[in-house]
Design a protein around this motif. Structure first.
Motif, short mmCIF file in Angstrom:
data_model
loop_
_atom_site.label_atom_id
_atom_site.label_comp_id
_atom_site.label_asym_id
_atom_site.label_seq_id
_atom_site.Cartn_x
_atom_site.Cartn_y
_atom_site.Cartn_z
N VAL A 126 0.86 -1.18 0.00
CA VAL A 126 0.00 0.00 0.00
C VAL A 126 0.90 1.22 0.00
N ALA A 127 0.60 2.17 -0.89
CA ALA A 127 1.42 3.38 -1.00
C ALA A 127 1.35 4.21 0.27
N ILE A 128 2.48 4.81 0.62
CA ILE A 128 2.56 5.71 1.76
C ILE A 128 2.28 7.12 1.25
N ARG A 129 1.34 7.80 1.88
CA ARG A 129 0.94 9.14 1.40
C ARG A 129 2.01 10.19 1.61
N LYS A 130 2.71 10.13 2.73
CA LYS A 130 3.76 11.12 3.03
C LYS A 130 5.07 10.38 3.31
N PRO A 131 5.77 9.93 2.27
CA PRO A 131 6.97 9.11 2.49
C PRO A 131 8.11 9.81 3.23
N GLN A 132 8.10 11.14 3.28
CA GLN A 132 9.17 11.87 3.98
C GLN A 132 8.92 11.95 5.48
N GLU A 133 7.73 11.56 5.93
CA GLU A 133 7.33 11.66 7.33
C GLU A 133 7.56 10.32 8.02
N ASP A 134 8.37 10.32 9.10
CA ASP A 134 8.60 9.07 9.85
C ASP A 134 7.34 8.55 10.51
N TYR A 135 6.77 9.37 11.38
CA TYR A 135 5.63 8.94 12.17
C TYR A 135 4.48 9.89 11.90
N PRO A 136 3.32 9.42 11.61
CA PRO A 136 2.90 8.03 11.57
C PRO A 136 3.00 7.36 10.20
N SER A 137 3.33 8.11 9.16
CA SER A 137 3.25 7.57 7.79
C SER A 137 4.05 6.29 7.56
N GLN A 138 5.28 6.24 8.05
CA GLN A 138 6.15 5.10 7.78
C GLN A 138 5.94 3.95 8.76
N THR A 139 5.43 4.23 9.93
CA THR A 139 5.37 3.19 10.97
C THR A 139 3.96 2.72 11.30
N LEU A 140 2.95 3.48 10.95
CA LEU A 140 1.57 3.06 11.17
C LEU A 140 0.88 3.00 9.82
N GLY A 141 0.13 1.96 9.61
CA GLY A 141 -0.55 1.83 8.34
C GLY A 141 -1.96 2.38 8.41
N VAL A 160 6.94 -1.18 -9.93
CA VAL A 160 8.20 -1.10 -9.20
C VAL A 160 8.21 0.18 -8.37
N LYS A 161 8.45 0.02 -7.07
CA LYS A 161 8.53 1.15 -6.15
C LYS A 161 9.57 0.83 -5.09
N GLY A 162 10.26 1.85 -4.61
CA GLY A 162 11.19 1.67 -3.51
C GLY A 162 10.44 1.43 -2.22
N ALA A 163 11.07 0.69 -1.30
CA ALA A 163 10.40 0.29 -0.05
C ALA A 163 10.09 1.46 0.87
N LYS A 164 10.64 2.63 0.62
CA LYS A 164 10.29 3.81 1.42
C LYS A 164 8.91 4.34 1.02
N TYR A 165 8.40 3.90 -0.12
CA TYR A 165 7.16 4.43 -0.66
C TYR A 165 5.96 3.51 -0.49
N PHE A 166 6.15 2.37 0.20
CA PHE A 166 5.02 1.47 0.45
C PHE A 166 5.17 0.77 1.78
N THR A 167 4.04 0.38 2.34
CA THR A 167 4.04 -0.52 3.50
C THR A 167 3.63 -1.89 3.00
N VAL A 168 3.98 -2.91 3.76
CA VAL A 168 3.62 -4.27 3.43
C VAL A 168 2.58 -4.72 4.46
#
Length: 181
Positions: A126-141, A160-168
């Motif tokens: 699932v794409a991360i809406r704000k990939p530059q933001e640590d919390y909550p974007s990168q750590t909470l889905g 193809v996307k880098g892992a900083k731009y999606f959560t699993v």
């Protein structure tokens, strides 16, 4: 034999049969000898409030191995707010029918039960809406009350996307299980 005594005897018998036939929980956390020949990743360090290289590396490892059908085992050390550091072991492999999935084992030193395990039959990105933001974007889905991840929220398998731009998100029967990674 009274009917209540008979019921108790049946319950005890069923309990013993189920316990004898169940696989040993967290067998891979205890010994990884059955995983010889699997590609390994980690241990990855994951923190609750900050994006770590370990989190993006784990996302990448899980996605590539599951999507490309490569046997792998990844270990993560997950810092939590209330359970200390939890060891998460992800085993990517086909089941007896040849269907690829991920077996997850969680080892806890602070909370009970000390070990739990579950199986994910697939995973989605699932794409991360704000990939530059640590919390909550990168750590909470994102949260979906019925645990169904909408198709429009998913990144297509071939994209193809880098892992900083999606959560699993681990899935079972088309429903999200566990936390996002």
């Amino acid at each position: 034999m009274t009917s209540s005594a008979f019921r108790i005897a049946v319950v005890i018998l069923l309990t013993l049969v189920l316990a004898a036939s169940a696989e040993e929980p967290c067998r891979y956390l205890k010994s990884r000898s059955a995983l010889a020949g699997y590609e390994t990743g980690g241990p990855y360090k994951l923190e609750h409030f900050t994006l770590t290289t370990g989190r993006t590396d784990l996302r990448d490892f899980l996605w590539k191995h599951w999507h490309n059908h490569i046997k792998g085992v990844a270990e993560a050390k997950v810092g939590t707010v209330d359970a200390g550091t939890v060891t998460a072991l992800y085993v990517i492999q086909p089941d007896a029918r040849g269907v690829w999935g991920i077996d997850v084992e969680l080892g806890r030193t602070v909370q009970s039960p000390p070990c739990s395990a579950f199986h994910a039959d697939s995973l989605v990105r699932v794409a991360i809406r704000k990939p530059q933001e640590d919390y909550p974007s990168q750590t909470l889905g994102p949260y979906w009350p019925d645990r169904t991840v909408p198709k429009k929220a998913r990144i297509q398998d071939e994209e193809v996307k880098g892992a900083k731009y999606f959560t699993v998100i681990l899935m079972a029967n088309e429903r999200a299980i566990g936390d996002t990674i």
